[in-house]
Design an enzyme around this catalytic site. Structure first.
Site, PDB file in Angstrom:
ATOM      1  CG  ASP A 132      -2.050   1.015   1.124  1.00  0.00           C
ATOM      2  OD1 ASP A 132      -2.438   1.339  -0.006  1.00  0.00           O
ATOM      3  OD2 ASP A 132      -2.509   1.504   2.171  1.00  0.00           O
ATOM      4  CB  CYS A 188     -21.710  -8.714  -5.048  1.00  0.00           C
ATOM      5  SG  CYS A 188     -20.222  -8.068  -4.256  1.00  0.00           S
ATOM      6  CB  CYS A 191     -25.501  -9.633  -1.962  1.00  0.00           C
ATOM      7  SG  CYS A 191     -25.221  -9.013  -0.280  1.00  0.00           S
ATOM      8  CB  CYS A 194     -21.949  -3.186   1.062  1.00  0.00           C
ATOM      9  SG  CYS A 194     -22.060  -3.359  -0.738  1.00  0.00           S
ATOM     10  CB  CYS A 198     -23.235   3.029   2.753  1.00  0.00           C
ATOM     11  SG  CYS A 198     -22.208   4.514   2.641  1.00  0.00           S
ATOM     12  CB  CYS A 214     -16.433   7.009   1.102  1.00  0.00           C
ATOM     13  SG  CYS A 214     -15.718   5.524   1.837  1.00  0.00           S
ATOM     14  CB  CYS A 239     -16.529   3.739   7.802  1.00  0.00           C
ATOM     15  SG  CYS A 239     -18.234   3.154   7.769  1.00  0.00           S
ATOM     16  CB  CYS A 242     -19.494  -1.302   3.082  1.00  0.00           C
ATOM     17  SG  CYS A 242     -17.708  -1.059   2.990  1.00  0.00           S
ATOM     18  CB  CYS A 246     -19.558  -8.314   3.358  1.00  0.00           C
ATOM     19  SG  CYS A 246     -19.078  -9.347   1.937  1.00  0.00           S
TER      20      CYS A 246
END
Length: 316
Positions: A132, A188, A191, A194, A198, A214, A239, A242, A246
């Protein structure tokens, strides 16, 4: 160029390094999501403008490591058994799971660098590793390598580990022999848990993400005041909403690694305590975690907005 490495060996090597999984993909198979990256970030908030700098390096691994032939993507789960925001005491604020323990750049970086060393040692080739921090679009490459799929929440979802995973990337000029195909990935489907979960409606059913709404951006990377009227929903830093809902996370393998467990004073913090902090107190509470990158002033901006939000709800 040295010897090649078998794809079936990568996951085994990753586990020896303290990672959970690894997969590879030829470096010239540029993921579709990455080819659209430039257009996608054009509407991002100004503080994310760094993403457009050196864009060609992000889209062309050969500009990062000349002669690169293979992208290796690795992941490690940081999911544990400690409850999340659903256990937040009244009046307290929540710090996201990824920032509960010591900075993952350090903890995961050591493991990814060790994997890079193992690849280098057994192939005699060059490697370059990132967690990252480098010009690598890790999520698209991880999806291209079938390590996981990009969910409706815009996160990589590993079919066994869910989305609470840290990613690392290794560029190498070694070849990979794909001797064992990875299982076909799910998605997904219909579904939209999420999207419904939110608190700021930053996600849409069509798969769009409004970054400016976000909370993972507003409370972590934004350098602007909290937008007027945007509900912080108890979040001080990051946060997980979401991800919490899942289904893949509900049934995910949870290793509950000590290094990712909450350190003293986390994950719940009183906003008033944050506002009372000086730099020394901030470093004592957050100095070993990823939250230190936010800085005291940035954290206090969110804490003040949280108190104002609480006051407004109390008097309304």
């Amino acid at each position: 160029m040295g010897a090649a490495i078998q794809s079936s060996s990568l996951a085994t090597m990753a586990r020896e390094c303290g990672l959970d999984d690894a997969a590879a993909v030829p470096a010239w198979s540029l993921p579709l999501m990455a080819t659209n990256f430039g257009a996608a970030i054009s509407g991002y908030p100004s503080e994310l403008s760094y993403l457009s700098r050196g864009l060609q390096r992000r889209l062309s691994p050969s500009l990062v490591l000349e002669g690169v032939r293979t992208m290796i993507l690795a992941c490690v789960s940081y999911a544990g058994v400690h409850p999340g925001i659903e256990a937040r005491p009244e009046g307290m604020a929540f710090v996201s799971r990824f920032a509960w323990g010591i900075d993952y750049h350090d903890a995961v970086g050591r493991a990814v660098n060790r994997l890079a060393e193992m690849v280098r040692d057994c192939t005699g080739t060059r490697t370059r590793a990132y967690v990252d921090t480098g010009p690598v679009l890790e999520k698209p490459w991880a999806a291209a390598a079938s390590l996981g799929f990009i969910g409706r929440n815009h996160l990589l979802i590993h079919p066994r580990l869910g989305s609470f995973v840290f990613l690392g990337s290794i560029l190498t000029d070694a070849d990979v022999i794909f001797d064992t195909p990875r299982p076909a990935l799910p998605d997904c489907g219909t579904c939209s848990a999420c999207v419904s979960a939110c608190p700021t409606q930053a996600l849409s059913q069509s798969g769009q993400l409004d970054v400016s709404r976000c909370l993972a951006h507003v409370t972590v990377t934004s350098r602007q005041p909290v937008p007027q009227g945007l509900p912080l929903a108890g979040h001080l830093y990051g946060c997980d909403r979401c991800q919490d809902v899942c289904p893949y996370n509900h049934r995910a393998t949870r290793h509950d690694r000590e290094v990712f467990r909450p350190i003293a004073g986390l994950p719940f913090v009183a906003p008033s305590d944050v506002l009372a902090m000086n730099e020394a107190a901030f470093q004592k509470r957050f100095g070993t975690t990823p939250a230190r990158r936010r800085g005291l002033a940035g954290m206090q901006t969110v804490a003040q907005a949280l108190l104002e939000d609480q006051s407004g709800r109390t008097t309304s």
